[in-house]
Write an enzyme that holds these catalytic residues in place. Structure first.
Site, PDB file in Angstrom:
ATOM      1  N   ASN A   1      60.477  33.376 -28.935  1.00  0.00           N
ATOM      2  CA  ASN A   1      60.608  33.531 -27.488  1.00  0.00           C
ATOM      3  C   ASN A   1      60.603  32.142 -26.879  1.00  0.00           C
ATOM      4  OD1 ASN A   1      58.330  34.370 -24.834  1.00  0.00           O
ATOM      5  ND2 ASN A   1      60.524  34.286 -24.761  1.00  0.00           N
ATOM      6  N   GLY A   2      61.594  31.847 -26.064  1.00  0.00           N
ATOM      7  CA  GLY A   2      61.651  30.530 -25.438  1.00  0.00           C
ATOM      8  C   GLY A   2      63.010  29.908 -25.607  1.00  0.00           C
TER       9      GLY A   2
ATOM     10  N   CYS B   1      54.680  28.497 -17.889  1.00  0.00           N
ATOM     11  CA  CYS B   1      55.784  28.818 -16.967  1.00  0.00           C
ATOM     12  C   CYS B   1      55.248  29.528 -15.731  1.00  0.00           C
ATOM     13  CB  CYS B   1      56.777  29.737 -17.676  1.00  0.00           C
ATOM     14  SG  CYS B   1      57.947  30.543 -16.571  1.00  0.00           S
TER      15      CYS B   1
ATOM     16  N   ASP C   1      58.490  39.177  -0.888  1.00  0.00           N
ATOM     17  CA  ASP C   1      59.207  39.228  -2.174  1.00  0.00           C
ATOM     18  C   ASP C   1      58.694  38.089  -3.022  1.00  0.00           C
ATOM     19  OD1 ASP C   1      60.766  40.147  -4.206  1.00  0.00           O
ATOM     20  OD2 ASP C   1      62.655  40.028  -3.121  1.00  0.00           O
ATOM     21  N   ASP C   2      58.955  38.160  -4.339  1.00  0.00           N
ATOM     22  CA  ASP C   2      58.376  37.146  -5.225  1.00  0.00           C
ATOM     23  C   ASP C   2      59.143  35.839  -5.217  1.00  0.00           C
ATOM     24  OD1 ASP C   2      60.564  37.711  -7.177  1.00  0.00           O
ATOM     25  OD2 ASP C   2      59.474  39.585  -7.360  1.00  0.00           O
TER      26      ASP C   2
ATOM     27  N   GLY D   1      62.777  42.089 -21.910  1.00  0.00           N
ATOM     28  CA  GLY D   1      64.104  42.066 -22.527  1.00  0.00           C
ATOM     29  C   GLY D   1      64.566  43.458 -22.850  1.00  0.00           C
TER      30      GLY D   1
ATOM     31  N   CYS E   1      62.799  36.848 -23.782  1.00  0.00           N
ATOM     32  CA  CYS E   1      62.262  37.525 -24.961  1.00  0.00           C
ATOM     33  C   CYS E   1      60.798  37.931 -24.879  1.00  0.00           C
ATOM     34  CB  CYS E   1      62.372  36.638 -26.199  1.00  0.00           C
ATOM     35  SG  CYS E   1      64.007  36.114 -26.571  1.00  0.00           S
TER      36      CYS E   1
ATOM     37  N   CYS F   1      66.384  26.257 -15.111  1.00  0.00           N
ATOM     38  CA  CYS F   1      65.335  26.236 -16.135  1.00  0.00           C
ATOM     39  C   CYS F   1      65.976  26.017 -17.498  1.00  0.00           C
ATOM     40  CB  CYS F   1      64.593  27.571 -16.128  1.00  0.00           C
ATOM     41  SG  CYS F   1      63.448  27.747 -17.516  1.00  0.00           S
TER      42      CYS F   1
ATOM     43  N   TYR G   1      56.773  36.379 -11.554  1.00  0.00           N
ATOM     44  CA  TYR G   1      57.742  37.453 -11.667  1.00  0.00           C
ATOM     45  C   TYR G   1      57.827  38.165 -13.020  1.00  0.00           C
ATOM     46  CZ  TYR G   1      62.347  39.613 -12.171  1.00  0.00           C
ATOM     47  OH  TYR G   1      63.367  40.481 -12.451  1.00  0.00           O
TER      48      TYR G   1
HETATM   49  N1  LIG Z   1      55.032  49.037 -14.893  1.00  0.00           N
HETATM   50  C1  LIG Z   1      55.054  48.043 -14.030  1.00  0.00           C
HETATM   51  N2  LIG Z   1      54.385  48.127 -12.892  1.00  0.00           N
HETATM   52  C2  LIG Z   1      54.435  47.156 -12.019  1.00  0.00           C
HETATM   53  N3  LIG Z   1      55.104  46.043 -12.202  1.00  0.00           N
HETATM   54  C3  LIG Z   1      55.756  45.920 -13.317  1.00  0.00           C
HETATM   55  C4  LIG Z   1      55.779  46.897 -14.279  1.00  0.00           C
HETATM   56  N4  LIG Z   1      56.522  46.506 -15.282  1.00  0.00           N
HETATM   57  C5  LIG Z   1      56.982  45.312 -14.941  1.00  0.00           C
HETATM   58  N5  LIG Z   1      56.485  44.958 -13.763  1.00  0.00           N
HETATM   59  C6  LIG Z   1      56.701  43.740 -13.042  1.00  0.00           C
HETATM   60  O1  LIG Z   1      57.882  43.873 -12.309  1.00  0.00           O
HETATM   61  C7  LIG Z   1      58.750  42.845 -12.653  1.00  0.00           C
HETATM   62  C8  LIG Z   1      60.105  43.365 -12.479  1.00  0.00           C
HETATM   63  O2  LIG Z   1      60.301  43.344 -11.100  1.00  0.00           O
HETATM   64  P1  LIG Z   1      61.006  44.421 -10.297  1.00  0.00           P
HETATM   65  O3  LIG Z   1      60.893  43.964  -8.911  1.00  0.00           O
HETATM   66  O4  LIG Z   1      60.504  45.765 -10.599  1.00  0.00           O
HETATM   67  O5  LIG Z   1      62.438  44.363 -10.830  1.00  0.00           O
HETATM   68  P2  LIG Z   1      63.573  43.426 -10.373  1.00  0.00           P
HETATM   69  O6  LIG Z   1      62.997  42.563  -9.331  1.00  0.00           O
HETATM   70  O7  LIG Z   1      63.935  42.694 -11.609  1.00  0.00           O
HETATM   71  O8  LIG Z   1      64.581  44.356  -9.896  1.00  0.00           O
HETATM   72  C9  LIG Z   1      58.346  42.505 -14.023  1.00  0.00           C
HETATM   73  O9  LIG Z   1      58.729  41.305 -14.446  1.00  0.00           O
HETATM   74  C10 LIG Z   1      56.855  42.608 -13.926  1.00  0.00           C
HETATM   75  O10 LIG Z   1      56.251  41.547 -13.319  1.00  0.00           O
HETATM   76  S1  SF4 Z   2      61.417  25.861 -15.076  1.00  0.00           S
HETATM   77 FE1  SF4 Z   2      61.484  27.607 -16.444  1.00  0.00          FE
HETATM   78  S2  SF4 Z   2      59.578  27.475 -17.561  1.00  0.00           S
HETATM   79 FE2  SF4 Z   2      59.330  26.204 -15.751  1.00  0.00          FE
HETATM   80  S3  SF4 Z   2      58.460  27.571 -14.178  1.00  0.00           S
HETATM   81 FE3  SF4 Z   2      60.647  27.621 -13.931  1.00  0.00          FE
HETATM   82  S4  SF4 Z   2      61.266  29.398 -15.111  1.00  0.00           S
HETATM   83 FE4  SF4 Z   2      59.236  28.836 -15.833  1.00  0.00          FE
HETATM   84 MG   LIG Z   3      61.597  42.473  -7.889  1.00  0.00          MG
END
Ligand SMILES: Nc1ncnc2c1ncn2[C@@H]1O[C@H](COP(=O)(O)OP(=O)(O)O)[C@@H](O)[C@H]1O
Ligand code: SF4
Ligand SMILES: [Mg+2]
Ligand SMILES: Nc1ncnc2c1ncn2[C@@H]1O[C@H](COP(=O)(O)OP(=O)(O)O)[C@@H](O)[C@H]1O
Ligand SMILES: Nc1ncnc2c1ncn2[C@@H]1O[C@H](COP(=O)(O)OP(=O)(O)O)[C@@H](O)[C@H]1O
Ligand SMILES: Nc1ncnc2c1ncn2[C@@H]1O[C@H](COP(=O)(O)OP(=O)(O)O)[C@@H](O)[C@H]1O
Ligand code: SF4
Ligand code: SF4
Ligand code: SF4
Ligand SMILES: [Mg+2]
Ligand SMILES: [Mg+2]
Ligand SMILES: [Mg+2]
Lengths: 466, 466, 466, 466
Positions: free
Chosen positions: B109-110, B244, B354-355, B35, B9, B391, B250
């Site tokens: 949110n949460g 978090c 990657d993240d 969201g 959220c 989580c 991410y």
């Molecule tokens: N306009 C934006 N420019 C760059 N990063 C964004 C933007 N909007 C959102 N993000 C970041 O990108 C994340 C989404 O990651 P992305 O790699 O694009 O999509 P997914 O991995 O979900 O396919 C968001 O959570 C946020 O951290």
């Molecule tokens: S457990 Fe949930 S709140 Fe904690 S870092 Fe992971 S995603 Fe965030």
């Molecule tokens: Mg991504």
């Protein structure tokens, strides 16, 4: 730069491939950046053409049920940016009609400049037009000519002047051709036992295909009986290489390869060239205006050896169905598309790269944004020359009156957009970046590679207006 | 990483501001990445609350007419990622109800972890629930408590365990509070004579406001009679700083500032740390998986002094209403989201950032993509630790059974995704990057900062399952 | 009888009247019983034609915004019943096109029987067809002819064979004409300083106008410079009066006046005639199948002096977007449209009047219904002759194979539908009821008033089939 | 009379029947005349209740996919006429909630007059209300009471004052009850091994079932373990028979049987009574205003032995999504609903039967219509008494100020509507027609069968106003 230049189309075709309509759906989806107003697919199944089209993104126009109605292993599709006025259904492509050869469907990317002349002549011969699209002209021409489909297509192709990348489908038979100056891109590739044709190669990549063949200026490729056969439909002496420079600068997707050159790499090179013109600039960071200028910014940063940073973030959910902020909100600074990252630009001397400047209003807004976020200096570098002329080859820039570059000097533009300094590239520098591809640069230098026919008049009026 | 983690959220509020609903509309739009399933706005006008909400993006749920129906200068809004099952209207927020205090609206949110316990207790007291959202629990609690709105909100806040950033609106009166561990972000800022409240600061930026105040763990802010007054609703000894970690890694937008730290900068720093662990790696280029990993990739490239490149392009028109490719198409390689740029990765030794990795399937697909595009080596670096735990604080990762990191060693994961090498960060390294903010890292290390109540059982079963 | 016969269209026009589009909207709404599949309006404003059309009822296709886009004081409109297959947008009328005379729009009710011949000839002359409607043929013919609009329309009218009531709009200029046999109705009337044209007069009545002029067979009326001028476009010797009998029997609204005869009164008279054939029948009550047979039932009751009753009630919310009951539900008796009133029919000897029998399935179901509701005897009386032939003049009855009357004797039909007795009218009796109007009765007696051209073949095959 | 009185609901239930949701869909469709604003169905499947509801006709709210989501063999459904203001989703029924007994769903037809009192009392006990419907009160009451579902339902039923026909579903368990005065209809019937419950019996008829049981005033029927068991929930001395007279006069479908009397027959009888009051009237024809007055007209014609005619035709495509004619169009006479048949009424002395007069505007318009169509005399006969009082039992007539009968004498009304003569029925005459059913006639005679609680005040104000 955003909200200012509109490319008018993307075309895609699938020949003798299972799930031709679904492939076209995915292909169009990857060409969506070329047009978001309308989308359509035609398939041919046992001599009968079925068309589904509508307003909106490909993924909104089609659903599973609709896609399943499109049976057949030959398909052509289209994404479209609306041209002035005519948002009507009648103009959404593909356009299909029945004539002496049976049912034929056509899609078209570009703009025909002798359109009025052809239309008038056809009307005199008794043709009627239900819409205002160039595709309908093409359909009529094909029907008026004699011979088989190939002959008719060649004769038609020869009559057209301007920018056109066209697909024609009849039965189990596809024809693709490009204008003699090669203004709009068009490529094809083999996929298993069939073929794919696309405005940009990014549509092949999503299908895991990385090699493709560029259709040459003045070339026509016939897909028939499972084979692809190329013809030069016009004397090569009358052909030239005038790929739209804007395709590299702004329109095409960075992962596409156009006339052998990857778009991202060309853009990066333009960034490098900008850097080479800036030997003495001691900036702290380089930022690009997302998304179109990120490649050039990367090139500039590398060449100048200044750190590349993310100074601006673009909201990815921006679409056209937006409720625009009221003036009072805009005055307060409410904006929907771009946000700065203050901690990145704070107290920094920033080089901001953008791809082009049309009316200047957007650049002005972005420079203001970056300053408000704390930047000390904002040096704007544009990865293209000054736009000074309207395009008649399928791109909806503005009239000269609205083009800031046609009305103000570079210094005046710099002042207008509020930058500390401003530089553009020369046309030659862009040409070098795209080398060895020959480029149309008419919107920068006014050197149109064709006669403009009836459009010359509107250009003349436009010139008189400034 | 994509399609795998879902934040649940985003909340936004506008207090005593002209066009409160419109501001909330723009605010929610800039929180849309939190969201995309549903969106809603409630306004209060002369004691009467009006709610409009629906499925879809904010820009799809609202149009001009609808927005104009929402009169009043106090508003709260919500964007929502659906939780399992309950996609129903009943759960779309804001939720409003009439009780002894009159009409009240809530957004949340949460995730509350003692939800079942509270729900049961309320049911015993005769309450009924029309949906399954935590907001309905909160509405009931507020109505069950005694005192004025402030007292009730504080008593309610004390009863909740888990992650929650909550806005309550009644009449010309807004209350915002955050859970005692500070798991979800929440900030507010002054705007002319009123206030704005938001999950992320990017929503303030689009209104030209770059400074804001973080609501502290266990803190409640009351907006009343034009003033904002903060209260600590629970003994500070029971509070902690457990933001978090995934918000930085991410979820959040790169331009947001969370607990004083800019998200992009934290990500860039995680990239730097990854580079520091790679002293001996002689790669040719660094690429990030767009969009979430571009910041970390930039950090890695800078630290390792290896050129940053654009190796992957993400189709920006991807949404959920997509027709998924059939298995046979996927087998052929048709994909909708990411494409490589072959000329960039060809014959290169690539570091791919990657993240995070959830189930591993996405990483596997991307590595394959880059190899097919011609990369010589693909070294995957993940800007977070191995996800091994579910989580319970509002994020929909998977059960342990589905988490590749809970089932395979790093070497095994490396093999599974087909990388030449694979490294993750340690939790401490992430903590350093976000320093001085205290982080929840429970999904990495299993150290949950609260009791899990009834959810402990599902965790235990989950553990038994693996 | 229901779900079995479909009339294909209704046309409406407004000439030199303020709010022409709105008037057309109301006019089409009152012609809606003639076609519910699609609806469209074209206006002409300063030489430019604007068309809005779509699938569905007039009230669903148009809203206030759309109607307001249709500016101009000349309009034509159309409601349509889909013909087999082509449900496509391309065939929805009005159809507009640009040719040597500028923009022209056409609407058409009926069916041209030399359509294939004309189409082939036009294709040979280089015309192309984007749809399959007769209107497109008419547009082409008008463009191929020479002269001004009036001349072209007359020449076109002469070339058409079959049933056609056509409106042509160009600029401030409207032309209306009817086929030489007068198969489809068409009337016009004066409204203040302008004119209204309509398939049925019920559209004039809702505007408070009760007098109108029937356009005669072979007549063309030109509305120009504010005046209406009538022309006989073909030698009167080639004309005849062959108004579709089914218009009186079933299609038209009871309040319409066709060729001077009110439809309700004609139907009532057919009921009287049925009664006259029943001197010896001692029934308790007379009921009609709503709505189309209520007038005939009233006539029968009056003539036979047997009480008229409401034995069947029709659900008024029935539309086409219905979820059909499954077979198992239908087996159990679930039905959506008609219900009996048991207390009315219980233990009664019932005369049940219906307008016609096509396949017999509906009659069979209704008889069963009335019996289940307790009727002692059910005597079915049909206010038309036995349908034995297909229609080629714009009505979609079935092939002979499906027409019960082409395959079974009256006694056999009586047995099939489960009635105690069954009687039909003779063609002469219907003719008397409609007297002095001359009627087409081809679907009853096979005497087609025109050559059938290419359709003769399908008729021959049909005959061979039985 | 049209556009003036609105009934507020219809309820339907299916107990232990395969395809319960589909049956409810068809049931609601046949109750659609009782409410066209919104429609909803709840099913119970293995303790879990699933609800789908929305604005619009039943056939528009549901499609095949949605219906298939509603699995289970118990279902309840609702069609609804919006009450003032609250068109919101929150008030669309069924309403479902989870409480101590698990999930429960409720539908309700009628109006509770002690609603405010109950609501206040519940709020004091800590209940909150998300909408403004009576169903939410009922849900709360059931949850507040003790015992099993049956006990709770009985205790709840005793607390309600006013008009209510209610269905409650929990698990495999359905309860139906009717208020102690029997103001709103409710019946049930056996269908194979299960049961059907409905506001009107017309919903049983479409399933081929012609026998049913009326639930008595103060009676509750429990459907449990496959059996139906009836209970008198309140001392019969406190019960009475006060079936809403308007159900017979106007609301119900003519084929329904209410408290043993067929609606059409009752209406016909009211027509007869009107005729008996007209011994000396020498009219030429009798006509009814379709559809609601056709039965009474039939009765009048029979009794008076004057020919029944079809003088008015109603457009059957009229719905609420209509573009209303502008004032200038209405001034010109454009109207959408009713048209006269001039040839029928021309030069005739006409008796025009309507069911009731509310504000008089409609009658005035119709009389004018018939005169314009040529009638010599128009004698209006109303098959009910003069409406002089507002209804508090679920019917949305107007306030006294708007009721023409509360403000003008019969002679004055006659003059207002422009009739040659005007007669109403007496309440006793209606009672005789419906005999032996006891009727509420409060909107005619002001004799409300219950205390009005807080609504008394609005009535008093209303009275003061006149
Ligand atoms: N306009 C934006 N420019 C760059 N990063 C964004 C933007 N909007 C959102 N993000 C970041 O990108 C994340 C989404 O990651 P992305 O790699 O694009 O999509 P997914 O991995 O979900 O396919 C968001 O959570 C946020 O951290
Ligand atoms: S457990 Fe949930 S709140 Fe904690 S870092 Fe992971 S995603 Fe965030
Ligand atoms: Mg991504
Ligand atoms: N997925 C993508 N990633 C990066 N660039 C893209 C992508 N899709 C399109 N583009 C490029 O971005 C251009 C659009 O520019 P952008 O700056 O994002 O929008 P705007 O039109 O607002 O300037 C496209 O024409 C194309 O060159
Ligand atoms: N408002 C109306 N009142 C009475 N009859 C009508 C009305 N509208 C149309 N009709 C007549 O009813 C016919 C439709 O017949 P009906 O029996 O109702 O339907 P079905 O097609 O199911 O037989 C129309 O063609 C017309 O003659
Ligand atoms: N199918 C039907 N046939 C005849 N009467 C109907 C039918 N459906 C509903 N009715 C009756 O008609 C009433 C509606 O009256 P009507 O005169 O048609 O509309 P209005 O509300 O405009 O007066 C219903 O309440 C019911 O009594
Ligand atoms: S004029 Fe400009 S936009 Fe047009 S084709 Fe040439 S380069 Fe492209
Ligand atoms: S054949 Fe029958 S339906 Fe066709 S026009 Fe003649 S009478 Fe009408
Ligand atoms: S007051 Fe009138 S409308 Fe209301 S319940 Fe009684 S009779 Fe029916
Ligand atoms: Mg851009
Ligand atoms: Mg019928
Ligand atoms: Mg009525």
């Amino acid at each position: 730069m955003f909200d200012e230049i509109h490319e008018e189309c993307g075309v895609f075709g699938a020949y003798r491939l299972k799930d031709a309509a679904a492939l076209t759906y995915y292909g169009l989806h990857s060409l969506q950046h070329r047009g978001q107003e309308a989308s359509g697919i035609a398939v041919c199944n046992d001599h009968v053409i079925e068309v589904i089209k509508g307003k909106g993104l490909t993924i909104d126009v089609f659903n599973k049920q609709k896609l399943e109605l499109l049976k057949g292993d030959c398909a052509i599709g289209h994404v479209r940016y609306s041209t002035a006025g005519g948002q009507e259904y009648q103009n959404i492509q593909p356009i299909a009609a029945t004539g002496p050869l049976g049912e034929i469907a056509v899609v078209h990317n570009g703009q025909i400049v002798n359109d009025l002349e052809l239309r008038r002549q056809l009307e005199e011969e008794g043709c009627i037009f239900q819409g205002t699209s160039d595709s309908e002209i093409i359909l009529h021409l094909i029907n008026q000519e004699s011979g088989d489909l190939l002959e008719r297509a060649m004769k038609t192709a020869r009559k057209l002047v301007g920018a056109y990348s066209i697909l024609i489908m009849q039965d189990d038979h596809l024809i693709a051709f490009r204008d003699r100056h090669g203004l709009r891109p068009l490529s094809y590739t083999r996929d298993r036992d069939g073929y794919l044709i696309s405005s940009e190669t990014c549509a092949f990549e999503i299908m895991g295909i990385y090699d493709s063949i560029t259709i040459a200026p003045g070339e026509l490729v016939e897909f028939k009986k499972g084979l692809a056969k190329a013809y030069q439909y016009i004397d090569p002496k009358e052909c030239s290489s005038n790929m739209c420079g804007m395709e590299y600068i702004y329109f095409a997707r960075p992962d596409s390869v156009i006339e052998g050159q990857n778009v991202h790499s060309v853009r990066k090179e333009t960034g490098r060239q900008l850097a080479r013109k800036d030997q003495d600039l001691n900036a702290d960071i380089v930022i690009g205006v997302p998304d179109s200028s990120l490649s050039a910014a990367m090139g500039y940063a590398e060449e100048a050896d200044i750190p590349l940073e993310t100074g601006l973030v673009k909201n990815r959910f921006v679409t056209r169905t937006f409720i625009q902020p009221t003036q009072s909100m805009r005055d307060r600074g409410v904006r929907m598309k771009l946000s700065p990252i203050p901690s990145v630009v704070k107290d920094k001397s920033v080089v901001m790269i953008d791809d082009s400047i049309v009316r200047g209003t957007t650049s002005r807004r972005i420079v203001k944004l970056i300053r408000e976020a704390g930047a000390k200096e904002v040096h704007v570098r544009i990865a293209s020359p000054v736009i000074q002329w309207p395009c008649f080859y399928g791109v909806d820039t503005s009239t000269r009156k609205e083009l800031i570059g046609a009305n103000l000097s570079v210094d005046e533009i710099c002042e207008y957009i509020g930058a500390d300094s401003l530089k553009f590239l020369e046309t030659d520098e862009v040409r070098q970046a795209a080398c060895p591809v020959g480029l149309c640069m008419a919107c920068f230098d006014g050197k149109y590679c064709t006669s403009l026919f009836s459009h010359q008049k509107s250009l003349d009026e436009d010139l008189a207006d400034v």
